[in-house]
Design an enzyme around this catalytic site. Structure first.
Site, short mmCIF file in Angstrom:
data_model
loop_
_atom_site.label_atom_id
_atom_site.label_comp_id
_atom_site.label_asym_id
_atom_site.label_seq_id
_atom_site.Cartn_x
_atom_site.Cartn_y
_atom_site.Cartn_z
CG HIS A 1 -2.08 0.90 1.11
ND1 HIS A 1 -2.07 2.23 1.44
CD2 HIS A 1 -3.34 0.64 0.70
CE1 HIS A 1 -3.27 2.75 1.26
NE2 HIS A 1 -4.06 1.80 0.81
CG PHE A 2 -0.84 2.46 -3.02
CD1 PHE A 2 -1.80 1.51 -3.32
CD2 PHE A 2 -1.23 3.64 -2.43
CE1 PHE A 2 -3.15 1.76 -3.06
CE2 PHE A 2 -2.56 3.89 -2.16
CZ PHE A 2 -3.53 2.96 -2.47
#
Length: 145
Positions: free
Chosen positions: A49-50
């Protein structure tokens, strides 16, 4: 009163990788707690993420706020050794990205109590700017139940 990470672990059952509060900077049992979460790129959530643009997931910010409020509740006389469970989240708003290197300031005020249940008003800030806010519903329970 300040609580370090070892003292927090004496109150909360959470452990790595799910303990989201590094320090409690102030609290009044049953009323409020203020805490700090130092966000690091080494945390598990940033694996996905991410990749290439790390942003702390909003649900983990809410979890950090809930854990902060749980400290205030569990430091209240008679609640030692109990657990605080999420009952719900209302009016959650995410206003700024939280990224590695940020120091997330956490505040949760207990605004309503109905026996073992209640509501906390929670706000997370970074550098004085509101990052997230929500109304958190909780229930205090006995781990043997």
């Amino acid at each position: 009163m300040v609580l370090d990470s070892n003292q927090i672990q004496e109150i909360l059952p959470h452990r790595y990788p799910f303990l989201m509060v590094d320090k409690i900077t102030d609290f009044e049992p049953g009323k409020f707690a203020d805490g700090i979460k130092c966000v690091s790129a080494n945390e598990m959530q940033f694996l996905g993420h991410f990749p290439g643009y790390h942003v702390m997931p909003g649900v983990l910010i809410l979890e950090a706020l809930a854990q902060t409020g749980a400290v205030a509740l569990l430091k209240e006389e008679g609640n030692e050794g109990k657990l605080v469970f999420f009952g719900g989240v209302k009016n959650a708003r995410f206003r700024a990205q939280v990224r590695p290197g940020d120091v997330l300031m956490l505040h949760c005020e207990i605004v309503k109590r109905l026996g073992p249940a209640g509501i906390g008003r929670a706000v997370a800030t970074v550098n004085g700017k509101k990052a997230a806010q929500a109304e958190l519903t909780f229930a205090i329970g006995d781990p043997q139940d």
